[in-house]
Scaffold this motif. Sequence first.
Motif, PDB file in Angstrom:
ATOM      1  N   ALA A 106      -5.621   4.812   7.367  1.00  0.00           N
ATOM      2  CA  ALA A 106      -5.335   5.194   5.993  1.00  0.00           C
ATOM      3  C   ALA A 106      -5.162   3.912   5.302  1.00  0.00           C
ATOM      4  N   LEU A 107      -4.705   2.567   5.767  1.00  0.00           N
ATOM      5  CA  LEU A 107      -4.472   1.550   5.184  1.00  0.00           C
ATOM      6  C   LEU A 107      -5.838   0.813   4.864  1.00  0.00           C
ATOM      7  N   PRO A 159      -5.892   1.996  -2.344  1.00  0.00           N
ATOM      8  CA  PRO A 159      -5.097   3.173  -2.645  1.00  0.00           C
ATOM      9  C   PRO A 159      -5.627   3.432  -4.405  1.00  0.00           C
ATOM     10  N   GLU A 195      -2.707   5.547  10.900  1.00  0.00           N
ATOM     11  CA  GLU A 195      -1.932   4.723   9.978  1.00  0.00           C
ATOM     12  C   GLU A 195      -2.985   3.459   9.428  1.00  0.00           C
ATOM     13  N   HIS A 203       0.850  -1.103   0.136  1.00  0.00           N
ATOM     14  CA  HIS A 203       0.004   0.007   0.014  1.00  0.00           C
ATOM     15  C   HIS A 203       0.877   1.260  -0.227  1.00  0.00           C
ATOM     16  N   ARG A 243       0.563   3.976   1.462  1.00  0.00           N
ATOM     17  CA  ARG A 243       0.595   4.685   2.785  1.00  0.00           C
ATOM     18  C   ARG A 243       1.779   4.242   3.443  1.00  0.00           C
ATOM     19  N   TRP A 244       2.365   3.061   3.038  1.00  0.00           N
ATOM     20  CA  TRP A 244       3.827   2.889   3.779  1.00  0.00           C
ATOM     21  C   TRP A 244       4.860   3.707   3.230  1.00  0.00           C
ATOM     22  N   ASP A 276       4.150   6.690   2.688  1.00  0.00           N
ATOM     23  CA  ASP A 276       3.863   8.096   3.241  1.00  0.00           C
ATOM     24  C   ASP A 276       4.366   8.221   4.857  1.00  0.00           C
TER      25      ASP A 276
END
Lengths: 383, 288
Positions: free
Chosen positions: A369-370, A374, A366, A258, A260-261, A263
């Motif tokens: 967000a995950l 995406p 977090e 993902h 987000r990692w 980010d």
Amino acid sequence: MVGSGTGGPRTLPREEFPAFFEALRAEGYAIVGPTVRDGAIVYDRLEGVDDLPIGWTDRQEAGRYRLERRSDRALFGYSVGPFTWKKFLFPPRERLFTITRDGPSFSVAPEATDPTRLALLGMRACELAGLEVTDRVFQGGAVADPGYSARRSRILRVAVQCGQAGGTCFCVSMGTGPGVRDGADLVLTEILEPGPHRFLFEARTRAGAGVLARLNAPAAAVADERTAGEIVARTASSMGRSLDTAGVRDLLRETLQHPRWDDVARRCLSCTNCTMVCPTCFCSTQEEVPDLTGATVERWRRWDSCFNLAFTELHGTAVRKSGLSRYRQWLTHKLGTWHDQFGTSGCIGCGRCITWCPVGIDLTAEIAALRVAPASTSKEAPR
Amino acid sequence: MLADPSPPAAAIDPEPPPLAPIPYVVRSVTTETPDTVTLTIRPSATRRIATPRPGQFNMLYAFGVGESAISVSRATPEGELVHTVRRVGKVTNALAALTPGDTVGVRGPYGRGWPIAEARGGDVVVIAGGLGLPPLRPAVYAILSQRESFGRVEVIYGARSPKDLVYYDEIQTWRRRTDVRFQTTVDAAGRDWYGDVGVVTTRLPDARFDPPKTTAFVCGPEIMMTLSAKALADRGVPRDRIWVSMERNMKCAIGLCGHCQFGPSFVCRDGPVLRFSALEPFLAVKEV
């Protein structure tokens, strides 16, 4: 299950709290608990009630912790600080054994553990859950850790139910608090009002009952029990954070790529603070410490962190080189693969990793967000 | 200051710590390649480790330097152990510098080895890359010692160059056997090499086995294991019958230090030999 001999809840006025310290000592315990030091409430040896953080509270937010004066003289009017009880069972540094040259061979001298019996005064419900987690880690496998097991057998768990939630607390989400369910020897609830400042005492084990029997404390009024319930309910309704745990183990298994990692990796400093303040992080390394003659070597174990580059060193290079991979390892382990390994989450919802992160990374944010799929990037779009 | 109330009970007499090494004596040292040696060691006193099973590993200890996880390449009932060590770091350099008569510490055996019993009744494909051969060596011998229990047995061994092949004399013995097909290949070679050239997967089309009834044991560098396992799966070998031996940093080897985690697995305790079907999702991601 406690026999009838433990009796029902008792009430102890604040003025008589020193008698509780005396009772713990009479039962053979040294006392460790909360005390103010260096602008924080830490856990250390207590000599008397005056060592407690009387009239202090803590204000916590992501990347922020401040002590403040309360308007009252509460003994346990704070949430949790940077220390955990883990250090009394799994010390940050520990000599495991000493190896001495013996002719062409060598011999190993084991290390005796400190026989002191410790009363851990002021354990929060989430921290009792954390103790259950570390019990599974250190004692649940084929080989139990001898040092942990020895120290674990000599503690008395004195819980204090939380009268307020911290800004980064989310024990309600993790099902670990704020009310104490299991795992304590004694459960205290501090009642500040209405009426005089007092404590509700409840023995949950024989060891706890032994201490309580030494106190000249009358049976608690039904009203006090009700007040204790209200205090816990009020705390539960004022959690600073929440975490949606539904399917989080599968979520983390399916989102390893993902964006987000990336980010979070841009914010994470790999400083290891989150792992140092976590009540359940158990990673360690070993060090050989030879004396000057080279005839004797001490083997030390010390806390390590999955954020350290050397943690995954293999053939002279790290497996997890990027900050991304190291943060991902920490979070996927804590909330995901911990279930596979130990049959429980590694997170107890204490919020320490949020408070003590210097850049305020918040695992509850977090995870949220995950959960957001995406957006497909232009890179992946067909040309 | 208040006196410490706990009557310090009699000092607790601890059991031998689980992480304490047991002294062994080096019997012989064989140079395999420019950076690899094979150590044959024996217990120096009455204490010894349990006999390792094929695919398990030990923690070898160089006095004053530290420990390293090394796979067992032979274990006799008399307690003799054979370990092949490549010089890559401080500890392995110290281990490789040992000479006959020196003392080395041992603790183990650790982990889950090759599930040889599960492979009975079908064909077996063994693929080794470089130093992947030492942990597979006892598995090959175990299979050969009960040869009638298995169908066809194929062994493919690859190394970077001819000088990187280990157990060279033993390979010649295996090659002469008629009940096992042994292929050797190198990634690159000079004109003095008469064998095959190419990575191990290039030898797979030549291997004869019945994929649905085949069990595969694979050990070597991670990329080589991934590609080999995928090639085997492409040929039709069930993914849960492809076994690979993982390698990660290890400090304790008993599932307490956290270093060797790979996804949900503790490589030391759940592995090192693990099913490809369980590993594949994690092998596909960088830096798990």
